[in-house]
Enzyme design. Structure first.
Site, PDB file in Angstrom:
ATOM      1  N   SER A  38      60.150  12.154  92.899  1.00 45.23           N
ATOM      2  CA  SER A  38      59.109  11.378  93.571  1.00 45.23           C
ATOM      3  C   SER A  38      58.753  10.078  92.856  1.00 45.23           C
ATOM      4  O   SER A  38      58.217   9.161  93.483  1.00 45.23           O
ATOM      5  CB  SER A  38      57.848  12.228  93.747  1.00 45.23           C
ATOM      6  OG  SER A  38      57.445  12.817  92.524  1.00 45.23           O
ATOM      7  N   ASP A 318      47.540   9.896  91.711  1.00 38.39           N
ATOM      8  CA  ASP A 318      47.288  11.284  92.079  1.00 38.39           C
ATOM      9  C   ASP A 318      47.558  12.165  90.862  1.00 38.39           C
ATOM     10  O   ASP A 318      47.559  11.675  89.736  1.00 38.39           O
ATOM     11  CB  ASP A 318      48.122  11.694  93.310  1.00 38.39           C
ATOM     12  CG  ASP A 318      49.625  11.668  93.059  1.00 38.39           C
ATOM     13  OD1 ASP A 318      50.048  11.588  91.891  1.00 38.39           O
ATOM     14  OD2 ASP A 318      50.393  11.733  94.039  1.00 38.39           O
ATOM     15  N   HIS A 321      51.396  11.054  89.532  1.00 34.66           N
ATOM     16  CA  HIS A 321      52.065   9.781  89.776  1.00 34.66           C
ATOM     17  C   HIS A 321      51.163   8.611  89.386  1.00 34.66           C
ATOM     18  O   HIS A 321      49.956   8.667  89.557  1.00 34.66           O
ATOM     19  CB  HIS A 321      52.471   9.664  91.242  1.00 34.66           C
ATOM     20  CG  HIS A 321      53.366  10.773  91.693  1.00 34.66           C
ATOM     21  ND1 HIS A 321      52.903  11.828  92.448  1.00 34.66           N
ATOM     22  CD2 HIS A 321      54.680  10.999  91.475  1.00 34.66           C
ATOM     23  CE1 HIS A 321      53.912  12.662  92.685  1.00 34.66           C
ATOM     24  NE2 HIS A 321      54.992  12.184  92.108  1.00 34.66           N
TER      25      HIS A 321
END
Length: 362
Positions: A38, A318, A321
């Site tokens: 991600s 978040d 990240h």
């Protein structure tokens, strides 16, 4: 390897090419192929998931007013590197139907791992397989000039930690070795498919991520050190592995970015400082989410997440990240940082390093 007698001439070529680009005000175009999870996903997750993908909706993309599948409030590291290298942006997801991939494509997918067969994502080997299927879209020379970026392993080790809360040293070392060897196998596979330039971002201090701190109910600056230690063990294998590949495979070129060190330095606050020296006022809580560290729920339907007013003051957007501001700083370091953070050369130097030439030992 090139001989010592070639050192000054090769460095001179690199310097002259780099300076020429700067004088002209235009950087050489370099195609980018991001692989991993991600951190480097430019929007592939939604094409493999049957579930709601939070990164495709607000407040992801908050700082750019355009949620686009990236796990941040805005741009991620590959986006900034693309800009620095005069690459057309945004980088298209490789899984996007009818995407214009004439300048490269992103193969990273959210939740990706090195090992196993996790659902609704692609492992590193599956990403390489996808590249192989799409390779005919690019010429041999194009692939050899392109830079292949990597950031992967976070999910492997976080899952390992959850499933093995008290692993013995042998089990932990064996798992790290298996992950590293699998990565090596896939890098060699990409080399056989034409890749020559490799840029690798190591793992961050996993035990300091807000999601881990919240799950472990850690307070303040405390981190879950077992996860940090396994990340360090993994990172220690990366540069020697890449150096060995450069020694054994003609024209294999690489650089390694110390993501662990970059994030660790940004976690530190002085005893009387509201901000750390990098101007992040909050490195413990996420900008977006719920819970003690705002680590869960950002972007999920029917979850009333907290959202900070100014993401630039936060290191994390978040639970794990980074914010756009942090990503920009990281990309700058990767592209042109000092040798203590990126080496044996920077991405900028790698982009102009003569194709087909063996690495020098700097």
């Amino acid at each position: 390897m090139a001989t010592t007698g070639n050192l000054l001439s090769v460095l001179g070529v690199i310097l002259s090419l780099s300076l020429a680009g700067d004088v002209a005000g235009v950087r050489q175009k370099s195609a980018l192929f991001p692989f991993g999870d991600s951190y480097y996903d430019v929007g592939n997750k939604k094409y493999v998931s049957t579930q709601f993908v939070p990164s495709t909706t607000w407040p992801y993309g908050k700082s750019t007013d355009r949620p686009n599948g990236r796990y941040s409030d805005g741009h991620i590291v590959p986006d900034f590197l693309a800009t620095f290298l005069n690459h057309p942006i945004p980088i298209p997801p490789a899984l996007q139907p009818d995407a214009d991939v004439s300048s490269g494509a992103g193969f990273a997918v959210g939740d990706a791992t090195v090992l196993g067969t996790p659902p609704e994502t692609l492992t590193l080997s599956q990403q390489v397989e996808l590249f192989e299927k799409q390779r005919s879209k690019w010429t041999k020379d194009f692939i050899e000039e392109a830079i292949f970026f990597f950031q992967i392993g976070t999910n492997d080790y976080m899952n390992f930690s959850k499933n093995n809360p008290n692993p013995n040293a042998s089990a932990q070392q064996g798992f790290v070795t298996l992950v590293a060897n699998t990565i090596k196998t896939q890098l060699i596979r990409l080399y056989t498919l034409g890749a020559r330039k490799f840029a690798y971002q190591t793992l961050g201090p996993l035990g300091c991520f807000p999601i881990v701190k919240q799950e472990r109910q850690l307070q303040g600056d405390d981190c879950y050190e077992p996860l940090n230690e396994i990340a360090k063990q993994h990172n220690e294998k990366i540069r020697p592995m890449l150096k060995a590949l450069a020694l054994n495979y003609t024209g294999f070129q690489y650089t390694v970015f110390d993501f662990y060190g970059a994030i660790s330095r940004r976690l530190v606050h002085g005893p009387t400082q509201m901000f750390n020296s990098y101007r992040f006022s909050n490195t413990i809580r996420s900008c977006c989410g719920i819970g003690s560290n705002n680590a869960f729920g950002c972007g999920y339907i029917n979850v009333h997440s907290n959202l900070c007013g100014y993401p630039r003051e936060y290191l994390f957007f978040d639970g794990q990240h980074n914010t756009q501001k942090a990503n920009e700083e990281i990309a700058h370091l990767f592209n042109s940082g000092n040798k203590d953070i990126v080496g044996p050369m920077t991405v900028r130097e790698l982009s102009v390093y003569p194709k087909g030439m063996n690495m020098l030992e700097f």
